[in-house]
Write an enzyme that holds these catalytic residues in place. Structure first.
Site, mmCIF file in Angstrom:
data_model
loop_
_atom_site.group_PDB
_atom_site.id
_atom_site.type_symbol
_atom_site.label_atom_id
_atom_site.label_comp_id
_atom_site.label_asym_id
_atom_site.label_seq_id
_atom_site.Cartn_x
_atom_site.Cartn_y
_atom_site.Cartn_z
ATOM 1 C CB SER A 95 -19.538 -3.678 -13.716
ATOM 2 O OG SER A 95 -18.523 -4.061 -14.426
ATOM 3 C CB ALA A 96 -14.560 -4.321 -12.427
ATOM 4 C CG ASP A 151 -11.873 -9.415 -23.884
ATOM 5 O OD1 ASP A 151 -12.243 -9.254 -23.478
ATOM 6 O OD2 ASP A 151 -11.528 -10.739 -23.505
ATOM 7 C CE LYS A 168 -24.782 -1.738 -14.627
ATOM 8 N NZ LYS A 168 -26.159 -1.536 -13.738
ATOM 9 C CB ILE A 204 -26.689 -10.597 -9.241
ATOM 10 C CG1 ILE A 204 -25.899 -11.001 -10.054
ATOM 11 C CG2 ILE A 204 -26.205 -9.682 -8.440
ATOM 12 C CD1 ILE A 204 -24.943 -9.471 -10.905
ATOM 13 C CG ASN A 226 -31.816 -10.888 -19.577
ATOM 14 O OD1 ASN A 226 -32.055 -11.609 -20.568
ATOM 15 N ND2 ASN A 226 -30.211 -11.208 -18.790
ATOM 16 C CG ASN A 256 -38.274 -5.032 -17.725
ATOM 17 O OD1 ASN A 256 -37.752 -6.209 -17.593
ATOM 18 N ND2 ASN A 256 -38.148 -4.279 -18.800
ATOM 19 C CE1 TYR A 298 -23.760 -3.309 -18.031
ATOM 20 C CE2 TYR A 298 -21.198 -3.587 -17.939
ATOM 21 C CZ TYR A 298 -23.018 -4.051 -17.710
ATOM 22 O OH TYR A 298 -22.597 -4.460 -16.654
ATOM 23 C CG LEU A 317 -14.766 -18.904 -18.826
ATOM 24 C CD1 LEU A 317 -13.162 -19.105 -20.296
ATOM 25 C CD2 LEU A 317 -13.242 -18.151 -18.353
ATOM 26 C CE1 TYR A 327 -22.827 -5.366 -7.618
ATOM 27 C CE2 TYR A 327 -23.841 -6.253 -9.535
ATOM 28 C CZ TYR A 327 -23.961 -5.821 -8.504
ATOM 29 O OH TYR A 327 -25.351 -5.632 -7.425
#
Ligand code: NAD
Ligand code: UD1
Length: 349
Positions: free
Chosen positions: A127-128, A307, A155, A15, A38, A35, A151, A208, A185
Protein backbone atom coordinates in the site's frame (compact mmCIF):
# COMPACT_ATOMS: atom_id res chain seq x y z
CA UNK A 1 -2.64 -18.22 -22.75
CA UNK A 2 -1.30 -20.22 -19.95
CA UNK A 3 -2.19 -23.28 -17.93
CA UNK A 4 -0.33 -22.08 -14.89
CA UNK A 5 -2.31 -22.13 -11.67
CA UNK A 6 -2.35 -18.94 -9.65
CA UNK A 7 -3.18 -19.32 -5.98
CA UNK A 8 -5.11 -16.25 -4.86
CA UNK A 9 -5.32 -15.60 -1.13
CA UNK A 10 -8.18 -13.29 -0.20
CA UNK A 11 -9.67 -13.94 -3.63
CA UNK A 12 -13.27 -13.51 -2.46
CA UNK A 13 -12.58 -9.92 -1.34
CA UNK A 14 -13.01 -6.66 -3.20
CA UNK A 15 -9.72 -6.54 -5.11
CA UNK A 16 -9.12 -10.31 -5.14
CA UNK A 17 -12.45 -11.03 -6.87
CA UNK A 18 -11.61 -8.56 -9.63
CA UNK A 19 -8.18 -10.19 -9.97
CA UNK A 20 -9.83 -13.61 -10.36
CA UNK A 21 -11.87 -12.28 -13.31
CA UNK A 22 -8.75 -10.98 -15.08
CA UNK A 23 -6.77 -14.15 -14.33
CA UNK A 24 -9.50 -16.44 -15.68
CA UNK A 25 -9.92 -14.25 -18.74
CA UNK A 26 -6.16 -14.37 -19.33
CA UNK A 27 -6.32 -18.19 -19.35
CA UNK A 28 -4.86 -18.98 -15.93
CA UNK A 29 -6.25 -21.64 -13.62
CA UNK A 30 -7.30 -20.04 -10.35
CA UNK A 31 -7.39 -21.48 -6.83
CA UNK A 32 -8.74 -19.18 -4.13
CA UNK A 33 -7.96 -19.45 -0.42
CA UNK A 34 -10.17 -17.23 1.71
CA UNK A 35 -11.59 -17.56 5.23
CA UNK A 36 -14.59 -15.40 4.20
CA UNK A 37 -13.90 -13.23 7.26
CA UNK A 38 -14.62 -10.08 5.25
CA UNK A 39 -16.31 -11.44 2.14
CA UNK A 40 -18.91 -13.83 0.81
CA UNK A 41 -18.71 -16.78 -1.56
CA UNK A 42 -21.30 -14.97 -3.70
CA UNK A 43 -18.51 -12.76 -5.13
CA UNK A 44 -16.79 -15.85 -6.52
CA UNK A 45 -20.02 -17.24 -7.89
CA UNK A 46 -20.33 -14.00 -9.82
CA UNK A 47 -16.69 -14.10 -10.96
CA UNK A 48 -17.56 -17.42 -12.59
CA UNK A 49 -20.75 -15.94 -14.03
CA UNK A 50 -18.82 -13.04 -15.61
CA UNK A 51 -16.11 -15.21 -17.10
CA UNK A 52 -18.05 -18.38 -17.89
CA UNK A 53 -15.12 -20.25 -16.29
CA UNK A 54 -14.72 -22.11 -13.05
CA UNK A 55 -12.23 -21.68 -10.25
CA UNK A 56 -11.41 -23.80 -7.22
CA UNK A 57 -12.35 -22.39 -3.84
CA UNK A 58 -10.89 -23.40 -0.48
CA UNK A 59 -12.43 -21.88 2.62
CA UNK A 60 -9.33 -21.75 4.80
CA UNK A 61 -7.32 -19.35 6.89
CA UNK A 62 -3.79 -18.57 5.71
CA UNK A 63 -2.64 -19.12 9.31
CA UNK A 64 -3.71 -22.78 9.07
CA UNK A 65 -0.43 -24.31 7.95
CA UNK A 66 -1.72 -27.86 7.57
CA UNK A 67 -4.61 -26.75 5.36
CA UNK A 68 -2.36 -24.54 3.23
CA UNK A 69 0.23 -27.29 2.81
CA UNK A 70 -2.45 -29.63 1.51
CA UNK A 71 -3.79 -26.98 -0.88
CA UNK A 72 -0.31 -26.30 -2.30
CA UNK A 73 0.22 -30.03 -2.82
CA UNK A 74 -3.07 -30.32 -4.70
CA UNK A 75 -2.76 -27.17 -6.80
CA UNK A 76 0.99 -26.85 -7.54
CA UNK A 77 0.64 -23.12 -8.20
CA UNK A 78 3.31 -21.28 -10.19
CA UNK A 79 2.57 -18.00 -8.42
CA UNK A 80 0.76 -16.72 -5.36
CA UNK A 81 -1.23 -13.49 -5.43
CA UNK A 82 -1.54 -12.52 -1.81
CA UNK A 83 -4.53 -10.29 -1.04
CA UNK A 84 -5.62 -11.85 2.27
CA UNK A 85 -5.35 -9.35 5.09
CA UNK A 86 -7.20 -6.96 7.32
CA UNK A 87 -7.23 -3.38 6.07
CA UNK A 88 -9.10 -0.96 8.34
CA UNK A 89 -6.70 1.67 9.69
CA UNK A 90 -8.89 2.70 12.64
CA UNK A 91 -9.48 -0.89 13.72
CA UNK A 92 -5.74 -1.59 13.48
CA UNK A 93 -5.10 1.15 16.07
CA UNK A 94 -7.67 -0.42 18.37
CA UNK A 95 -6.57 -4.03 17.83
CA UNK A 96 -2.93 -4.03 16.75
CA UNK A 97 -2.36 -7.63 17.86
CA UNK A 98 -5.18 -8.79 15.61
CA UNK A 99 -3.59 -6.96 12.67
CA UNK A 100 -0.07 -8.23 13.27
CA UNK A 101 -1.38 -11.74 13.81
CA UNK A 102 -3.54 -11.83 10.71
CA UNK A 103 -1.33 -9.85 8.35
CA UNK A 104 2.25 -10.48 9.48
CA UNK A 105 2.00 -13.91 11.09
CA UNK A 106 -0.50 -15.04 8.41
CA UNK A 107 1.94 -14.01 5.68
CA UNK A 108 4.81 -15.79 7.45
CA UNK A 109 2.84 -19.05 7.45
CA UNK A 110 2.03 -18.56 3.79
CA UNK A 111 5.72 -17.93 3.01
CA UNK A 112 6.82 -20.99 4.97
CA UNK A 113 4.42 -23.17 3.02
CA UNK A 114 5.54 -21.58 -0.26
CA UNK A 115 9.17 -22.19 0.63
CA UNK A 116 8.54 -25.79 1.66
CA UNK A 117 6.49 -26.35 -1.52
CA UNK A 118 9.19 -24.78 -3.73
CA UNK A 119 6.81 -22.03 -4.89
CA UNK A 120 8.79 -18.80 -4.62
CA UNK A 121 6.91 -16.45 -6.91
CA UNK A 122 4.68 -13.87 -5.23
CA UNK A 123 2.64 -10.79 -6.05
CA UNK A 124 1.95 -8.97 -2.80
CA UNK A 125 -0.72 -6.34 -2.00
CA UNK A 126 1.21 -3.54 -0.38
CA UNK A 127 0.00 0.00 0.00
CA UNK A 128 1.06 3.60 -0.52
CA UNK A 129 0.50 3.87 3.20
CA UNK A 130 4.00 2.38 3.73
CA UNK A 131 5.62 5.67 2.66
CA UNK A 132 6.83 8.10 5.28
CA UNK A 133 5.71 11.69 5.30
CA UNK A 134 7.79 13.94 3.09
CA UNK A 135 7.40 17.44 1.76
CA UNK A 136 6.90 15.93 -1.70
CA UNK A 137 3.41 14.93 -2.77
CA UNK A 138 4.34 12.60 -5.64
CA UNK A 139 5.70 9.33 -4.24
CA UNK A 140 8.39 7.26 -5.94
CA UNK A 141 9.38 3.75 -4.92
CA UNK A 142 12.76 4.84 -3.54
CA UNK A 143 11.19 7.18 -0.97
CA UNK A 144 11.86 6.30 2.65
CA UNK A 145 9.23 4.15 4.32
CA UNK A 146 7.58 5.30 7.54
CA UNK A 147 4.00 4.17 8.05
CA UNK A 148 2.13 5.83 10.91
CA UNK A 149 -0.38 3.19 12.01
CA UNK A 150 -0.39 -0.57 12.78
CA UNK A 151 -2.07 -1.47 9.48
CA UNK A 152 0.61 0.40 7.52
CA UNK A 153 3.36 -1.06 9.68
CA UNK A 154 2.03 -4.58 9.06
CA UNK A 155 2.48 -3.95 5.32
CA UNK A 156 5.96 -2.46 5.79
CA UNK A 157 6.99 -5.42 7.99
CA UNK A 158 5.84 -7.88 5.35
CA UNK A 159 7.81 -5.95 2.73
CA UNK A 160 10.89 -6.22 4.98
CA UNK A 161 10.41 -9.96 5.41
CA UNK A 162 10.15 -10.38 1.65
CA UNK A 163 13.29 -8.31 1.03
CA UNK A 164 15.14 -10.44 3.60
CA UNK A 165 13.94 -13.64 1.96
CA UNK A 166 15.07 -12.44 -1.43
CA UNK A 167 18.46 -11.44 -0.02
CA UNK A 168 18.86 -14.94 1.45
CA UNK A 169 18.88 -16.40 -2.07
CA UNK A 170 22.58 -15.55 -2.44
CA UNK A 171 23.50 -17.89 0.39
CA UNK A 172 21.06 -20.60 -0.68
CA UNK A 173 22.12 -21.05 -4.31
CA UNK A 174 20.68 -24.54 -4.59
CA UNK A 175 17.04 -23.60 -4.47
CA UNK A 176 14.98 -21.61 -6.94
CA UNK A 177 15.17 -17.89 -6.09
CA UNK A 178 12.36 -15.76 -4.71
CA UNK A 179 10.66 -13.58 -7.32
CA UNK A 180 8.52 -10.97 -5.63
CA UNK A 181 6.53 -7.94 -6.80
CA UNK A 182 5.47 -5.59 -4.00
CA UNK A 183 2.57 -3.66 -5.47
CA UNK A 184 1.93 -0.44 -3.61
CA UNK A 185 -1.66 0.51 -4.27
CA UNK A 186 -2.83 4.08 -4.13
CA UNK A 187 -6.64 4.43 -3.66
CA UNK A 188 -8.46 1.55 -5.38
CA UNK A 189 -12.11 2.28 -6.12
CA UNK A 190 -14.71 1.46 -8.76
CA UNK A 191 -16.16 -1.89 -9.75
CA UNK A 192 -16.31 -4.35 -12.62
CA UNK A 193 -18.20 -2.86 -15.56
CA UNK A 194 -20.72 -5.71 -15.44
CA UNK A 195 -22.02 -4.35 -12.13
CA UNK A 196 -21.86 -7.91 -10.76
CA UNK A 197 -18.88 -7.49 -8.42
CA UNK A 198 -17.70 -4.48 -6.43
CA UNK A 199 -16.81 -3.23 -3.00
CA UNK A 200 -19.18 -4.37 -0.25
CA UNK A 201 -17.96 -2.83 3.01
CA UNK A 202 -19.37 -4.06 6.31
CA UNK A 203 -21.35 -1.40 8.15
CA UNK A 204 -20.63 2.26 7.60
CA UNK A 205 -17.81 2.73 5.08
CA UNK A 206 -14.54 4.34 6.21
CA UNK A 207 -13.46 5.32 2.73
CA UNK A 208 -14.66 8.16 0.57
CA UNK A 209 -15.99 6.46 -2.54
CA UNK A 210 -18.23 3.81 -0.96
CA UNK A 211 -19.50 6.48 1.41
CA UNK A 212 -20.41 8.83 -1.44
CA UNK A 213 -22.08 5.96 -3.31
CA UNK A 214 -24.23 5.11 -0.27
CA UNK A 215 -25.25 8.76 0.14
CA UNK A 216 -26.20 8.82 -3.55
CA UNK A 217 -28.58 5.85 -3.20
CA UNK A 218 -30.02 7.24 0.03
CA UNK A 219 -28.60 4.59 2.35
CA UNK A 220 -26.66 7.23 4.29
CA UNK A 221 -27.99 10.75 4.85
CA UNK A 222 -24.92 12.91 4.46
CA UNK A 223 -21.21 12.81 3.64
CA UNK A 224 -18.76 14.56 5.97
CA UNK A 225 -15.92 16.18 4.06
CA UNK A 226 -12.98 15.83 6.41
CA UNK A 227 -11.42 19.30 6.30
CA UNK A 228 -11.52 22.13 3.76
CA UNK A 229 -8.50 23.98 5.12
CA UNK A 230 -5.72 21.85 3.64
CA UNK A 231 -3.06 23.57 1.51
CA UNK A 232 -4.68 22.31 -1.71
CA UNK A 233 -6.47 24.36 -4.41
CA UNK A 234 -9.97 23.81 -2.97
CA UNK A 235 -8.83 23.04 0.59
CA UNK A 236 -9.92 19.38 0.58
CA UNK A 237 -7.65 16.32 0.56
CA UNK A 238 -6.17 15.04 -2.70
CA UNK A 239 -5.62 11.34 -3.49
CA UNK A 240 -4.69 9.19 -6.45
CA UNK A 241 -7.83 7.14 -7.18
CA UNK A 242 -7.34 4.09 -9.34
CA UNK A 243 -9.98 1.89 -10.96
CA UNK A 244 -9.87 -1.58 -9.43
CA UNK A 245 -9.83 -3.21 -12.88
CA UNK A 246 -6.78 -1.15 -13.91
CA UNK A 247 -5.21 -2.12 -10.58
CA UNK A 248 -5.68 -5.86 -11.04
CA UNK A 249 -4.42 -5.68 -14.62
CA UNK A 250 -1.17 -4.47 -13.07
CA UNK A 251 -1.05 -7.80 -11.20
CA UNK A 252 -1.33 -9.79 -14.42
CA UNK A 253 1.51 -7.73 -15.88
CA UNK A 254 3.51 -8.40 -12.71
CA UNK A 255 3.19 -12.16 -13.29
CA UNK A 256 4.47 -11.66 -16.83
CA UNK A 257 7.44 -9.69 -15.48
CA UNK A 258 8.23 -12.30 -12.80
CA UNK A 259 8.15 -15.01 -15.48
CA UNK A 260 10.47 -13.01 -17.74
CA UNK A 261 14.26 -12.74 -18.04
CA UNK A 262 14.18 -9.58 -15.92
CA UNK A 263 13.58 -11.80 -12.86
CA UNK A 264 15.46 -14.91 -13.95
CA UNK A 265 17.93 -14.57 -11.07
CA UNK A 266 15.18 -13.63 -8.61
CA UNK A 267 14.51 -10.32 -6.93
CA UNK A 268 12.07 -8.38 -4.80
CA UNK A 269 10.87 -5.10 -6.29
CA UNK A 270 8.29 -2.51 -5.32
CA UNK A 271 6.01 -0.86 -7.86
CA UNK A 272 3.54 1.96 -7.36
CA UNK A 273 0.14 1.25 -8.86
CA UNK A 274 -1.54 4.62 -9.23
CA UNK A 275 -2.72 7.00 -11.91
CA UNK A 276 -0.06 9.62 -11.21
CA UNK A 277 -2.73 12.28 -10.79
CA UNK A 278 -4.76 13.31 -7.78
CA UNK A 279 -8.34 14.50 -7.28
CA UNK A 280 -9.77 16.39 -4.34
CA UNK A 281 -12.77 15.31 -2.28
CA UNK A 282 -14.85 18.08 -3.86
CA UNK A 283 -13.78 16.96 -7.35
CA UNK A 284 -14.91 13.43 -6.54
CA UNK A 285 -18.27 14.74 -5.34
CA UNK A 286 -18.66 16.84 -8.50
CA UNK A 287 -17.78 13.88 -10.75
CA UNK A 288 -20.32 11.73 -8.91
CA UNK A 289 -23.02 14.36 -9.29
CA UNK A 290 -22.37 14.82 -13.00
CA UNK A 291 -22.24 11.09 -13.83
CA UNK A 292 -25.27 10.09 -11.75
CA UNK A 293 -27.40 13.22 -11.93
CA UNK A 294 -27.83 12.85 -8.14
CA UNK A 295 -27.11 15.66 -5.72
CA UNK A 296 -24.68 14.56 -2.99
CA UNK A 297 -25.65 15.94 0.40
CA UNK A 298 -22.45 16.87 2.25
CA UNK A 299 -21.14 19.07 5.02
CA UNK A 300 -17.66 20.29 5.86
CA UNK A 301 -16.36 18.59 9.03
CA UNK A 302 -13.10 18.69 10.98
CA UNK A 303 -10.01 16.96 9.57
CA UNK A 304 -9.70 13.21 10.23
CA UNK A 305 -6.70 12.29 12.39
CA UNK A 306 -3.84 10.79 10.40
CA UNK A 307 -4.89 12.19 7.01
CA UNK A 308 -2.37 13.93 4.77
CA UNK A 309 -3.29 16.89 2.57
CA UNK A 310 -2.16 15.42 -0.72
CA UNK A 311 -0.30 12.52 -2.27
CA UNK A 312 -0.27 10.65 -5.54
CA UNK A 313 1.87 8.12 -7.34
CA UNK A 314 4.83 8.40 -9.60
CA UNK A 315 3.84 5.38 -11.72
CA UNK A 316 6.83 5.59 -14.12
CA UNK A 317 8.53 2.41 -12.88
CA UNK A 318 5.43 0.26 -13.37
CA UNK A 319 5.12 1.70 -16.87
CA UNK A 320 8.75 0.95 -17.67
CA UNK A 321 9.10 -2.50 -16.10
CA UNK A 322 5.54 -3.86 -16.00
CA UNK A 323 4.38 -2.16 -19.20
CA UNK A 324 1.37 -0.92 -17.24
CA UNK A 325 -0.54 2.30 -16.83
CA UNK A 326 -4.10 3.20 -15.91
CA UNK A 327 -6.57 3.30 -18.75
CA UNK A 328 -9.80 4.32 -17.08
CA UNK A 329 -10.84 7.90 -16.34
CA UNK A 330 -12.42 9.31 -13.21
CA UNK A 331 -15.77 9.26 -15.05
CA UNK A 332 -15.36 5.52 -15.76
CA UNK A 333 -14.60 4.94 -12.09
CA UNK A 334 -17.64 6.86 -10.94
CA UNK A 335 -19.95 5.31 -13.55
CA UNK A 336 -18.85 1.77 -12.59
CA UNK A 337 -19.19 2.49 -8.87
CA UNK A 338 -22.68 3.82 -9.46
CA UNK A 339 -23.62 0.85 -11.68
CA UNK A 340 -22.53 -1.59 -8.96
CA UNK A 341 -24.10 0.36 -6.09
CA UNK A 342 -27.45 0.92 -7.82
CA UNK A 343 -27.74 -2.70 -8.99
CA UNK A 344 -26.70 -4.05 -5.58
CA UNK A 345 -27.96 -1.60 -2.95
CA UNK A 346 -27.40 -4.24 -0.24
CA UNK A 347 -24.06 -5.41 -1.65
CA UNK A 348 -23.93 -9.21 -1.92
CA UNK A 349 -26.76 -9.70 0.58
P1 NAD B 1 -11.03 -7.28 1.39
O1 NAD B 1 -11.23 -7.29 2.86
O2 NAD B 1 -12.23 -7.07 0.52
O3 NAD B 1 -10.32 -8.61 0.92
C1 NAD B 1 -9.43 -9.32 1.75
C2 NAD B 1 -9.85 -10.78 1.73
O4 NAD B 1 -8.96 -11.54 2.51
C3 NAD B 1 -11.25 -11.01 2.31
O5 NAD B 1 -12.01 -11.82 1.41
C4 NAD B 1 -11.00 -11.73 3.62
O6 NAD B 1 -12.05 -12.62 3.95
C5 NAD B 1 -9.69 -12.45 3.33
N1 NAD B 1 -8.85 -12.72 4.51
C6 NAD B 1 -8.45 -11.84 5.45
N2 NAD B 1 -7.67 -12.46 6.37
C7 NAD B 1 -7.58 -13.76 5.96
C8 NAD B 1 -6.91 -14.90 6.49
N3 NAD B 1 -6.21 -14.83 7.61
N4 NAD B 1 -7.02 -16.06 5.82
C9 NAD B 1 -7.75 -16.15 4.68
N5 NAD B 1 -8.40 -15.12 4.15
C10 NAD B 1 -8.31 -13.93 4.78
O7 NAD B 1 -9.92 -6.17 1.06
P2 NAD B 1 -9.41 -5.61 -0.34
O8 NAD B 1 -9.79 -4.19 -0.41
O9 NAD B 1 -9.78 -6.51 -1.43
O10 NAD B 1 -7.84 -5.66 -0.09
C11 NAD B 1 -7.03 -6.72 -0.55
C12 NAD B 1 -5.60 -6.47 -0.14
O11 NAD B 1 -5.15 -5.24 -0.69
C13 NAD B 1 -5.40 -6.37 1.38
O12 NAD B 1 -4.19 -7.01 1.71
C14 NAD B 1 -5.30 -4.88 1.61
O13 NAD B 1 -4.54 -4.58 2.75
C15 NAD B 1 -4.60 -4.43 0.35
N6 NAD B 1 -4.87 -3.03 0.04
C16 NAD B 1 -6.16 -2.61 -0.10
C17 NAD B 1 -6.43 -1.26 -0.36
C18 NAD B 1 -7.85 -0.77 -0.49
O14 NAD B 1 -8.06 0.42 -0.45
N7 NAD B 1 -8.84 -1.62 -0.68
C19 NAD B 1 -5.36 -0.37 -0.50
C20 NAD B 1 -4.05 -0.83 -0.37
C21 NAD B 1 -3.82 -2.17 -0.10
C1 UD1 C 1 -7.25 5.05 3.28
C2 UD1 C 1 -6.37 4.53 4.39
C3 UD1 C 1 -5.05 4.09 3.81
C4 UD1 C 1 -5.26 3.08 2.69
C5 UD1 C 1 -6.17 3.70 1.65
C6 UD1 C 1 -6.43 2.74 0.54
C7 UD1 C 1 -7.09 5.79 6.36
C8 UD1 C 1 -6.73 6.85 7.36
N1 UD1 C 1 -6.18 5.58 5.38
O1 UD1 C 1 -6.61 6.15 2.68
O2 UD1 C 1 -4.25 3.49 4.80
O3 UD1 C 1 -4.03 2.73 2.10
O4 UD1 C 1 -7.40 4.07 2.28
O5 UD1 C 1 -7.47 3.15 -0.25
O6 UD1 C 1 -8.12 5.13 6.46
N2 UD1 C 1 -12.80 11.58 3.19
C9 UD1 C 1 -13.83 12.42 3.51
N3 UD1 C 1 -14.98 11.89 4.04
C10 UD1 C 1 -15.14 10.55 4.26
C11 UD1 C 1 -14.06 9.68 3.93
C12 UD1 C 1 -12.91 10.23 3.41
O7 UD1 C 1 -13.73 13.64 3.32
O8 UD1 C 1 -16.19 10.13 4.76
C13 UD1 C 1 -11.57 12.15 2.59
C14 UD1 C 1 -10.29 11.85 3.37
O9 UD1 C 1 -10.05 12.85 4.30
C15 UD1 C 1 -9.26 11.82 2.23
C16 UD1 C 1 -10.05 11.29 1.03
O10 UD1 C 1 -11.42 11.53 1.33
O11 UD1 C 1 -8.83 13.12 1.92
C17 UD1 C 1 -9.84 9.82 0.79
O12 UD1 C 1 -10.13 9.10 1.98
P1 UD1 C 1 -10.18 7.49 2.02
O13 UD1 C 1 -11.04 7.01 0.91
O14 UD1 C 1 -10.53 7.10 3.40
O15 UD1 C 1 -8.71 7.06 1.66
P2 UD1 C 1 -7.32 7.48 2.36
O16 UD1 C 1 -7.56 8.19 3.62
O17 UD1 C 1 -6.49 8.13 1.34
Amino acid sequence: MSHQTILVTGGAGYIGSHACVELLQAGFNVAVVDNLGNSKYESLRRVQQITGKTLTFYQADIRDKAALTEIFAKESPSTVMHFAGLKAVGESCEKPLLYYNNNVYGTMILLEVMDESNVRQLVFSSSATVYGQTSLTQYSEDFPLGPINPYGRSKAMIEDILRDLSASDKINPNRSPWKVALLRYFNPIGAHESGLIGEDPNGIPNNLMPYVAQVAIGKLPQLSVFGDDYPTPDGTGIRDYIHVVDLVKGHINAITALNSDAFKDGGCKAYNLGAGKGYSVLEIIAAFESVTGQKINYKISPRRAGDLAEYFANPALAFKELNWKVEKSLNDIVADTWNWQSKNPQGYN
